[in-house]
Design an enzyme around this catalytic site. Sequence first.
Site, PDB file in Angstrom:
ATOM      1  N   ALA A  24      22.175  20.072 -51.032  1.00 50.28           N
ATOM      2  CA  ALA A  24      22.132  20.430 -50.053  1.00 50.28           C
ATOM      3  C   ALA A  24      20.743  20.324 -49.685  1.00 50.28           C
ATOM      4  O   ALA A  24      20.090  20.137 -50.016  1.00 50.28           O
ATOM      5  CB  ALA A  24      22.557  21.984 -49.451  1.00 50.28           C
ATOM      6  N   ASN A  25      20.255  20.830 -47.527  1.00 44.61           N
ATOM      7  CA  ASN A  25      19.036  20.743 -47.048  1.00 44.61           C
ATOM      8  C   ASN A  25      19.400  21.692 -45.792  1.00 44.61           C
ATOM      9  O   ASN A  25      19.994  22.710 -45.843  1.00 44.61           O
ATOM     10  CB  ASN A  25      19.195  19.224 -46.292  1.00 44.61           C
ATOM     11  CG  ASN A  25      20.854  19.413 -45.537  1.00 44.61           C
ATOM     12  OD1 ASN A  25      20.162  19.900 -44.350  1.00 44.61           O
ATOM     13  ND2 ASN A  25      20.609  18.446 -45.515  1.00 44.61           N
ATOM     14  N   ARG A  26      18.337  21.917 -45.696  1.00 50.23           N
ATOM     15  CA  ARG A  26      17.250  22.788 -44.820  1.00 50.23           C
ATOM     16  C   ARG A  26      18.034  23.055 -43.391  1.00 50.23           C
ATOM     17  O   ARG A  26      17.442  23.851 -42.597  1.00 50.23           O
ATOM     18  CB  ARG A  26      16.152  22.592 -45.130  1.00 50.23           C
ATOM     19  CG  ARG A  26      15.390  23.003 -46.164  1.00 50.23           C
ATOM     20  CD  ARG A  26      13.465  23.600 -45.821  1.00 50.23           C
ATOM     21  NE  ARG A  26      13.043  23.276 -47.044  1.00 50.23           N
ATOM     22  CZ  ARG A  26      12.853  24.475 -48.108  1.00 50.23           C
ATOM     23  NH1 ARG A  26      13.458  25.582 -47.345  1.00 50.23           N
ATOM     24  NH2 ARG A  26      12.511  23.931 -49.132  1.00 50.23           N
ATOM     25  N   SER A  27      19.203  22.333 -43.109  1.00 48.22           N
ATOM     26  CA  SER A  27      19.701  22.667 -41.848  1.00 48.22           C
ATOM     27  C   SER A  27      20.487  23.847 -41.609  1.00 48.22           C
ATOM     28  O   SER A  27      21.270  24.709 -42.845  1.00 48.22           O
ATOM     29  CB  SER A  27      20.566  21.189 -41.570  1.00 48.22           C
ATOM     30  OG  SER A  27      21.500  21.758 -40.290  1.00 48.22           O
ATOM     31  N   ALA A  44      22.526  17.751 -39.748  1.00 53.16           N
ATOM     32  CA  ALA A  44      21.844  16.988 -40.922  1.00 53.16           C
ATOM     33  C   ALA A  44      22.816  16.348 -42.112  1.00 53.16           C
ATOM     34  O   ALA A  44      22.809  16.832 -42.883  1.00 53.16           O
ATOM     35  CB  ALA A  44      20.914  18.227 -41.792  1.00 53.16           C
TER      36      ALA A  44
END
Length: 230
Positions: free
Chosen positions: A29-32, A100
Site C-alpha cells: 500500500a502507500n500513504r495516501s 495514489a
Amino acid sequence: AAPKPLAGRRAVVTSGPTHEPIDPVRYIANRSSGKQGHAVAAALAALGADVTLISGPVTLADPPGVRVVRVETAAEMLAASLAAVQTPAGPADIAVCAAAVADWRVATAAGDKVKKGPDGPPTLALAENPDILATLSQPGPRRPRLVVGFAAETRDVLTYAAAKLAKKGCDWIVANDVATGTGTFGGDDNQVHLLRRDAAPEAWPRLSKTAVAQRLAQAIADTFDPSATA
Ligand code: C5P
C-alpha cells in the site's frame, strides 16, 4: 437561484491508495489518505456535477451527494473508472485522477497465507499496474473532455509535472510537493501548481485541501462555462 455551473456535467474522480494483495492477509500500500481526492469529488458535486468517486481503501466518510464505488486494487480501480467514464450515454465530461495507484502489484498473489519456513523470506515478483490516468486520457470518442491528473513529487516538482502532462496525455496536472516535512501526505493542507497545456504554470498559495479542491472545481467549471471567454 442561479443554476450551478456544473449542472448536467458528469465527473469521475479517483481517490485514495490501492491495496495490492501479497496473500489473503498481507498487501502492498502507500500513504495516501484520500483527503484531496475526496475533497475534489465533494467540490465538483457542490457545483452541480453528477460525481462518481472511485475510492481505494480510506477511512474517510463518503462525501455528500456523491456516488461512491469502493475498490481495493489498481485493476479494480481501472475497471470501475472505465465503467463510470464510458456509458451508453457517452463519456463523462470530466475525469480527475487523484488516487495514489500502486505502481506495482504482486505478480501472483498467494491463495493461502505465506508461511515462514526454513528457506528464508519469500521473493516477491512484481508486475506493473495499468495507468488509469493515461488510459482515460487516450484520444477517442470515449475520452472525457477534460482529464486532470495529480503529480506528487519530492523535488523538481514543475519539471516532473510538465513531463507527466506530456507523457500521460491529460489536459491538466495538479502538482504538489510531498517531500518529508511538507506534511502533505495525510495532512489537511496542500500547496500546488496547476499546469495546463499551452499555459504558464499557476502557483497557488498554501491552502487547505478543501480550498484546493474548491478552486480546482471552479477552474473546471470555468472551462465548461459557455459564456466564459477562452
Ligand atoms: O506516474 P505518477 O503515479 O506519478 O502519476 C500520478 C498521476 O497518475 C495521478 O493523477 C494518479 O492518479 C495517476 N495514476 C493512475 N494510475 C497509475 C498511476 C498513476 O491513474 N497506475
